[in-house]
Design a protein around this motif. Sequence first.
Motif, PDB file in Angstrom:
ATOM      1  N   THR A 220     -65.693  75.722   8.640  1.00 20.38           N
ATOM      2  CA  THR A 220     -64.316  75.505   8.225  1.00 20.38           C
ATOM      3  C   THR A 220     -62.585  75.716   9.720  1.00 20.38           C
ATOM      4  N   ALA A 221     -63.396  76.763   9.773  1.00 21.36           N
ATOM      5  CA  ALA A 221     -62.772  77.340  11.518  1.00 21.36           C
ATOM      6  C   ALA A 221     -62.177  75.694  12.127  1.00 21.36           C
ATOM      7  N   LEU A 222     -63.257  75.291  12.273  1.00 23.68           N
ATOM      8  CA  LEU A 222     -63.557  73.866  13.725  1.00 23.68           C
ATOM      9  C   LEU A 222     -62.491  72.769  12.094  1.00 23.68           C
TER      10      LEU A 222
ATOM     11  N   MET B 276     -66.009  72.252  18.622  1.00 26.31           N
ATOM     12  CA  MET B 276     -65.107  73.304  19.737  1.00 26.31           C
ATOM     13  C   MET B 276     -64.083  72.119  20.848  1.00 26.31           C
ATOM     14  N   ALA B 277     -64.486  71.782  21.538  1.00 26.28           N
ATOM     15  CA  ALA B 277     -64.162  70.460  22.172  1.00 26.28           C
ATOM     16  C   ALA B 277     -62.485  70.515  21.865  1.00 26.28           C
ATOM     17  N   LEU B 278     -62.564  69.245  20.323  1.00 28.19           N
ATOM     18  CA  LEU B 278     -60.853  69.067  20.285  1.00 28.19           C
ATOM     19  C   LEU B 278     -60.300  70.295  19.878  1.00 28.19           C
ATOM     20  N   LYS B 279     -61.418  70.927  19.031  1.00 26.67           N
ATOM     21  CA  LYS B 279     -60.329  71.838  19.050  1.00 26.67           C
ATOM     22  C   LYS B 279     -59.584  72.795  19.836  1.00 26.67           C
ATOM     23  N   LYS B 280     -60.061  72.465  20.724  1.00 22.51           N
ATOM     24  CA  LYS B 280     -60.244  73.699  22.455  1.00 22.51           C
ATOM     25  C   LYS B 280     -60.454  75.194  22.388  1.00 22.51           C
ATOM     26  N   PHE B 281     -61.199  74.729  21.109  1.00 23.69           N
ATOM     27  CA  PHE B 281     -61.579  76.821  21.109  1.00 23.69           C
ATOM     28  C   PHE B 281     -62.715  77.075  22.082  1.00 23.69           C
TER      29      PHE B 281
ATOM     30  N   GLN C  36     -65.943  80.035  22.459  1.00 24.12           N
ATOM     31  CA  GLN C  36     -66.799  80.999  21.943  1.00 24.12           C
ATOM     32  C   GLN C  36     -65.964  82.046  21.370  1.00 24.12           C
ATOM     33  N   ASN C  37     -65.454  82.925  22.011  1.00 28.89           N
ATOM     34  CA  ASN C  37     -64.382  84.010  21.637  1.00 28.89           C
ATOM     35  C   ASN C  37     -63.165  83.203  20.616  1.00 28.89           C
ATOM     36  N   GLN C  38     -62.905  82.357  20.784  1.00 33.85           N
ATOM     37  CA  GLN C  38     -61.414  81.459  19.863  1.00 33.85           C
ATOM     38  C   GLN C  38     -62.755  81.289  18.930  1.00 33.85           C
ATOM     39  N   LEU C  39     -63.485  80.600  18.837  1.00 37.23           N
ATOM     40  CA  LEU C  39     -63.894  80.191  16.933  1.00 37.23           C
ATOM     41  C   LEU C  39     -64.778  81.794  16.837  1.00 37.23           C
ATOM     42  N   ALA C  40     -65.513  82.653  17.014  1.00 32.28           N
ATOM     43  CA  ALA C  40     -65.879  83.725  16.982  1.00 32.28           C
ATOM     44  C   ALA C  40     -64.021  84.328  15.963  1.00 32.28           C
ATOM     45  N   LYS C  41     -63.071  84.472  16.684  1.00 29.70           N
ATOM     46  CA  LYS C  41     -62.221  85.164  16.237  1.00 29.70           C
ATOM     47  C   LYS C  41     -61.403  84.240  14.257  1.00 29.70           C
ATOM     48  N   ARG C  42     -61.625  83.075  14.636  1.00 26.43           N
ATOM     49  CA  ARG C  42     -61.220  81.838  13.735  1.00 26.43           C
ATOM     50  C   ARG C  42     -62.179  81.698  12.626  1.00 26.43           C
ATOM     51  N   SER C  43     -63.535  82.203  12.764  1.00 26.54           N
ATOM     52  CA  SER C  43     -64.948  82.027  11.333  1.00 26.54           C
ATOM     53  C   SER C  43     -64.806  83.467  11.198  1.00 26.54           C
ATOM     54  N   GLY C  44     -64.531  84.596  11.764  1.00 24.33           N
ATOM     55  CA  GLY C  44     -65.212  85.651  11.618  1.00 24.33           C
ATOM     56  C   GLY C  44     -66.512  85.437  11.912  1.00 24.33           C
ATOM     57  N   VAL C  45     -67.341  85.231  12.680  1.00 29.01           N
ATOM     58  CA  VAL C  45     -68.668  84.949  13.007  1.00 29.01           C
ATOM     59  C   VAL C  45     -68.533  86.230  14.152  1.00 29.01           C
TER      60      VAL C  45
END
Length: 67
Positions: free
Chosen positions: A53-55, A12-17, A19-28
Amino acid sequence: MNVKVKTLIQAMALKKFNQNQLAKRSGVSRNTINGMLKGKKTTNIDTLGKIATALEISPLELIDADN
């Protein structure tokens, strides 16, 4: 299955995501991601695949086979 929390945080840190961003991009849901980050929530391979996949990493990197 359990998630390697440290690996998830690093990815997550490498992608600068956050929790909200990861949720949106992953659909989780954010609640699911939050539970995984706290080590309180196990998950299935489908959810892990969406997050990976999102990461842009392999789901295998996130599986904690030791627990």
